[in-house]
Structure formats: structure tokens, C-alpha cells
Design a protein around this motif. Structure first.
Motif, PDB file in Angstrom:
ATOM      1  N   VAL A 167       0.841  -1.209   0.000  1.00 39.89           N
ATOM      2  CA  VAL A 167       0.000   0.000   0.000  1.00 39.89           C
ATOM      3  C   VAL A 167       0.869   1.250   0.000  1.00 39.89           C
ATOM      4  O   VAL A 167       0.588   2.219  -0.727  1.00 39.89           O
ATOM      5  N   ARG A 168       1.926   1.232   0.783  1.00 40.68           N
ATOM      6  CA  ARG A 168       2.844   2.383   0.808  1.00 40.68           C
ATOM      7  C   ARG A 168       3.455   2.619  -0.568  1.00 40.68           C
ATOM      8  O   ARG A 168       3.565   3.771  -1.025  1.00 40.68           O
ATOM      9  N   LEU A 169       3.848   1.550  -1.260  1.00 43.36           N
ATOM     10  CA  LEU A 169       4.414   1.680  -2.597  1.00 43.36           C
ATOM     11  C   LEU A 169       3.385   2.269  -3.558  1.00 43.36           C
ATOM     12  O   LEU A 169       3.704   3.172  -4.356  1.00 43.36           O
ATOM     13  N   CYS A 170       2.151   1.779  -3.503  1.00 43.13           N
ATOM     14  CA  CYS A 170       1.101   2.294  -4.391  1.00 43.13           C
ATOM     15  C   CYS A 170       0.853   3.773  -4.141  1.00 43.13           C
ATOM     16  O   CYS A 170       0.675   4.556  -5.089  1.00 43.13           O
ATOM     17  N   MET A 171       0.844   4.188  -2.870  1.00 37.65           N
ATOM     18  CA  MET A 171       0.635   5.597  -2.556  1.00 37.65           C
ATOM     19  C   MET A 171       1.785   6.454  -3.072  1.00 37.65           C
ATOM     20  O   MET A 171       1.572   7.567  -3.574  1.00 37.65           O
ATOM     21  N   ALA A 172       3.001   5.939  -2.959  1.00 39.48           N
ATOM     22  CA  ALA A 172       4.151   6.687  -3.469  1.00 39.48           C
ATOM     23  C   ALA A 172       4.113   6.797  -4.996  1.00 39.48           C
ATOM     24  O   ALA A 172       4.483   7.833  -5.561  1.00 39.48           O
ATOM     25  N   VAL A 221      -5.011   3.913  -5.813  1.00 39.23           N
ATOM     26  CA  VAL A 221      -4.195   3.135  -4.871  1.00 39.23           C
ATOM     27  C   VAL A 221      -4.932   1.872  -4.456  1.00 39.23           C
ATOM     28  O   VAL A 221      -4.348   0.777  -4.388  1.00 39.23           O
ATOM     29  N   ALA A 222      -6.239   1.996  -4.204  1.00 46.15           N
ATOM     30  CA  ALA A 222      -7.036   0.828  -3.800  1.00 46.15           C
ATOM     31  C   ALA A 222      -7.019  -0.240  -4.885  1.00 46.15           C
ATOM     32  O   ALA A 222      -6.847  -1.429  -4.606  1.00 46.15           O
ATOM     33  N   HIS A 282     -16.476  13.926  -9.026  1.00 47.83           N
ATOM     34  CA  HIS A 282     -16.966  14.337  -7.711  1.00 47.83           C
ATOM     35  C   HIS A 282     -15.943  15.166  -6.932  1.00 47.83           C
ATOM     36  O   HIS A 282     -16.245  15.637  -5.822  1.00 47.83           O
ATOM     37  N   GLY A 283     -14.752  15.323  -7.494  1.00 51.30           N
ATOM     38  CA  GLY A 283     -13.733  16.121  -6.819  1.00 51.30           C
ATOM     39  C   GLY A 283     -13.134  15.470  -5.606  1.00 51.30           C
ATOM     40  O   GLY A 283     -12.701  16.151  -4.667  1.00 51.30           O
ATOM     41  N   TRP A 284     -13.095  14.122  -5.607  1.00 53.76           N
ATOM     42  CA  TRP A 284     -12.540  13.432  -4.454  1.00 53.76           C
ATOM     43  C   TRP A 284     -11.021  13.497  -4.470  1.00 53.76           C
ATOM     44  O   TRP A 284     -10.382  13.453  -5.529  1.00 53.76           O
ATOM     45  N   ALA A 285     -10.429  13.518  -3.304  1.00 57.88           N
ATOM     46  CA  ALA A 285      -9.013  13.843  -3.162  1.00 57.88           C
ATOM     47  C   ALA A 285      -8.093  12.699  -3.560  1.00 57.88           C
ATOM     48  O   ALA A 285      -8.506  11.542  -3.657  1.00 57.88           O
ATOM     49  N   GLY A 286      -6.845  13.070  -3.741  1.00 59.09           N
ATOM     50  CA  GLY A 286      -5.802  12.082  -3.949  1.00 59.09           C
ATOM     51  C   GLY A 286      -5.111  11.766  -2.641  1.00 59.09           C
ATOM     52  O   GLY A 286      -5.618  12.069  -1.556  1.00 59.09           O
ATOM     53  N   GLY A 287      -3.946  11.179  -2.733  1.00 63.07           N
ATOM     54  CA  GLY A 287      -3.181  10.909  -1.528  1.00 63.07           C
ATOM     55  C   GLY A 287      -2.270  12.080  -1.215  1.00 63.07           C
ATOM     56  O   GLY A 287      -2.653  13.244  -1.382  1.00 63.07           O
ATOM     57  N   GLN A 288      -1.058  11.794  -0.806  1.00 60.68           N
ATOM     58  CA  GLN A 288      -0.096  12.843  -0.526  1.00 60.68           C
ATOM     59  C   GLN A 288       1.031  12.782  -1.549  1.00 60.68           C
ATOM     60  O   GLN A 288       1.394  11.705  -2.025  1.00 60.68           O
ATOM     61  N   LYS A 289       1.535  13.957  -1.891  1.00 53.88           N
ATOM     62  CA  LYS A 289       2.633  13.998  -2.850  1.00 53.88           C
ATOM     63  C   LYS A 289       3.865  13.309  -2.246  1.00 53.88           C
ATOM     64  O   LYS A 289       4.227  13.534  -1.092  1.00 53.88           O
TER      65      LYS A 289
END
Length: 428
Positions: free
Chosen positions: A81-86, A98-99, A198-205
């Protein structure tokens, strides 16, 4: 259709309607059939139950389940999950992507949709809720993306089909790679489209160097599919031996590399494996009994003749079979469908020149769709249960994802090379 066949199917249908568990419904149907018609001694039921589970290849199921449990306890899931978020960063709808990616990657470890839902959903569904995602959308997305784990090898569904149809499990694993990636891309596209609307957010840069650190941390998990597929492709070991090797690998990574496994987590993994594998094998044995009854009553020949009367086109037969499987997948457990349906369709496959590897992958995709289609929809139900919502709350968002999966199913049905290219390369 004979009175015996109608009794088998009727008693089973009645058992399902009154909410009897699938395995016990199958057993009751066979016992009622034997009592009513005396087709064989009652001892045959026990013999067929045992015969249904009597396969060396099926040993791969508890071994792969144990390997996935150990990897999850070792922390490989969190690192994936950490890799996907990065990788995804802060793009709009990034958490949804990411999901999808995390479900696909963990599916390459577990081979089970429900295991995928529990591992990934437990981590990401709360995070998506905090980021403003509609819970119905998040649950539908995790449910459908997790079902890709039954298409991406190692797949428990493919192991059961390969054993039942006497088809190479190694070729089925190879054949599922491209369709599994196509399903992942299709669901990721839906996730981005809906999230941006819907303007849903992303993760963190990702911070400088984060992608490299995340990749190095997740590398042991990423090597698991390479170990399994590469070993089978180059003839180093069989699928069952690959599963055993995955357990050894998981123990080494968890005890030596990450040092996150302890005796308690190992015991918990073994207990969870026994519970999951026991449930699967009981269904396999019961479905084997039921399939024997259908074969004894010559139901496969009757259905083959009926389909032959309806169409003489190879494409027509495939579409008809896909439709039947989509309907069955909404009401029955995947493994029971495979063991019951496979003996029925095998004569049709040879009659119409349909490659059993191609059909096996199509069957797997059908069952992945069925795992998210009410009223059964086990993957969808598991995701909604983790999110704490009703299945009805997710249906509006589910439809677009099912359309994307059915589009991939039709593409794979009409372009067999998407399945057969890698297995043919394996032969070469």
C-alpha cells in the motif's frame, strides 16, 4: 431431463432458497436423489465426497492460503500500500487508484478475492472515508478490484478449475496475467473518472526519494509473483511446489528480513488457513458428489444437445455460456459452480474447438463479476461489512464497475490471444 436430474436440481434449489449453506445443500440433494431413486448404494456418496478432494494439485490451496496469511502478518500488505501511494501521489482520485493497484498486487500473493478485501479494505476504506469518498463507491471499488485477485495468479479458482478439467494450472496462471492487468486498468479508469467528477481527493505527494524507499521496502512482496510464475514457467516446480516455496519465502522474509513474524502470528496464520481451507475443501467434496449425480443422469449430454440446438456458432456458444455463468455467479459460490459446470461444458469445448485454457480464464472473470453481483456477491458483501454500510448503498456506483469488467470479459472472449499468448509462449 430425467426425474433423477430434476430431483437433484430441485432439492438443491430449494435448499438455497431456504438459506441452507451451499455445501450442505449439495449434500442434501445427492442424498435425496439416492434415497428416492436407488441409483447407487449410499456409500457411493461418501466415496464421491472423498474423490472430489483427492488431488495432489488441490494441496496448493491450503499452501497458498497459508503463504498469504504469513505475508500479511509479516507486513507485506502495508508495504505494498505504501508503494502504491508513493507511485500515485496526490493526483485527483489517487486514493481510489491506490485501492485498485493494492488489490491487484495483494491478489498476486493471496489468490483469493475475500482475503484481498479483508487485507486491503481494512486499511484503505477508513482512509477513503476520511478523505471524503462516498462509502458506497469505495466499497464497490474495493470489492470489484479485490476480485481481480482470482484472475491474477496464483488463483485458487484456477487451481480448482485446472484440477476438475485436467487443464494445466501453470498455463491457466500464465493465461490470467493479461486479462488481470486489463481488469485492473479498466477499474482504475473508472476510479479516476468518478473521482474527478466528484472532486474526491488524492493521496499525498511523494517526498523526494520516497518512491525509491517504498519500492525497496516492498521488493520482497513484489518478488513473490516472480518466484511463483517464473518457477512454473521454467519448469522449476509445479503449482503445488510453488505454493510450498512461497511459504518458505514468507517465513524467511517475516523472520529474517523484516523480523515481524513471531510464534503467535505463525499460529494465527495456521489456524486461519485451516478454517479457510476446510470450508473450501468441504464445498469441493460436496460439489464433486453433486457433479457425479448430474453425470450419472447424463445431464451434461442433455445440456450439450440443447445448446447445440440453439446455436452452432462457436461465438454463440461462448456468449451463451458466459450469460449462464454470470447468472449462476450471482447466486452460487465460485468453487461449487466450477465443479458442477466444468463436466457439463467440457464436451462443448471439444465440440466447438474452444481452448480449455481460454475458457478457464473466461470462467474466472465471470466468477469475479459474480462475486460482486447481489444477491450473493461475497466480495462486495465483505467490503460493505468492513465499511459498515448496506450493500444497497453501493449498488449505484457498482454498476459502472461491472460494465467495465463485462467489457473486458467480452474483449477476452472475442480475442483469445489475450489469454493464449503467454501459455503458448510457455510451450515454446
Amino acid at each position: 431431463m430425467t426425474a433423477g436430474a430434476l430431483t437433484l436440481i430441485g432439492v438443491f434449489a430449494l435448499a438455497i432458497l431456504v438459506d441452507v449453506p451451499i455445501a450442505f445443500g449439495l449434500i442434501l440433494a445427492v442424498l435425496a436423489y439416492l434415497l428416492a431413486f436407488g441409483a447407487a448404494p449410499m456409500m457411493v456418496a461418501a466415496q464421491q465426497f472423498a474423490t472430489g478432494m483427492e488431488s495432489f494439485t488441490l494441496l496448493a490451496i491450503p499452501l497458498f492460503v497459508l503463504a498469504a496469511q504469513l505475508m500479511n502478518h509479516a507486513g507485506l500488505t502495508q508495504r505494498l500500500v505504501r508503494l502504491c501511494m508513493a507511485m500515485v501521489g496526490d493526483i485527483r482520485g489517487g486514493l481510489a487508484v491506490v485501492a485498485v493497484l493494492a488489490c491487484m498486487m495483494f491478489g498476486a500473493l493471496s489468490g483469493s478475492g475475500v482475503a484481498d478485501v479483508i487485507a486491503i479494505g481494512s486499511m484503505l476504506l477508513p482512509a477513503m472515508k476520511r478523505s471524503g469518498y462516498h462509502q458506497g463507491f469505495s466499497s464497490a471499488l474495493v470489492g470489484t478490484a479485490s476480485s481481480v485477485g482470482t484472475v491474477i495468479p496464483p488463483s485458487i479458482v484456477m487451481i480448482v478449475y485446472g484440477t476438475t478439467s485436467n487443464t494445466s494450472v501453470g498455463k491457466l496462471f500464465m493465461g490470467g496475467l493479461i486479462p488481470g492487468l486489463l481488469l485492473t486498468l479498466a477499474l482504475a479508469a473508472v476510479a479516476i473518472f468518478v473521482s474527478r467528477r466528484h472532486g474526491w481527493a488524492g493521496g499525498q505527494k511523494a517526498e523526494p526519494g520516497e518512491r525509491r524507499r517504498a519500492f525497496i521496502a516492498a521488493l520482497p512482496a513484489l518478488l513473490v509473483p516472480v518466484l511463483i510464475i517464473g518457477g512454473i514457467r521454467f519448469g522449476v516446480f509445479t503449482p503445488t511446489e510453488a505454493a510450498a516455496s512461497a511459504i518458505v519465502y514468507a517465513l524467511v522474509v517475516g523472520l529474517v528480513v523484516y523480523r515481524s513474524l513471531n510464534w503467535k502470528s505463525i499460529v494465527d496464520s495456521v489456524l486461519a488457513t485451516a478454517e479457510t481451507s476446510g470450508a473450501i475443501l468441504v464445498i469441493i467434496g460436496a460439489a464433486g458428489m453433486f457433479a457425479w449425480g448430474l453425470t450419472y443422469e447424463q445431464v451434461p449430454q442433455a445440456i450439450a444437445a440443447l445448446i447445440g440446438d440453439l446455436t452452432d456458432s462457436r461465438v454463440g456458444v461462448l456468449l451463451l455460456l458466459m450469460t449462464i455463468l454470470l447468472v449462476l455467479g450471482s447466486f452460487m459460490e465460485s468453487i461449487a459452480i466450477i465443479i458442477i459446470v466444468t463436466p457439463i461444458v467440457l464436451p462443448l469445448l471439444s465440440q466447438y474447438g474452444i481452448d480449455p485454457v481460454h475458457f478457464g480464464v473466461l470462467l474466472t472473470i465471470n466468477l469475479a463479476i459474480g462475486a460482486n453481483t447481489p444477491p450473493l456477491g461475497v466480495d462486495l458483501m465483505a467490503a460493505c461489512r468492513i465499511a459498515g454500510i448496506s450493500v444497497m448503498y453501493s449498488l449505484r456506483h457498482l454498476m459502472l464497475m461491472l460494465v467495465a469488467m463485462i467489457a473486458v470479459l467480452l474483449l477476452v472472449a472475442f480475442v483469445p490471444e489475450l489469454v493464449l499468448f503467454l501459455p503458448n509462449l510457455m510451450e515454446g
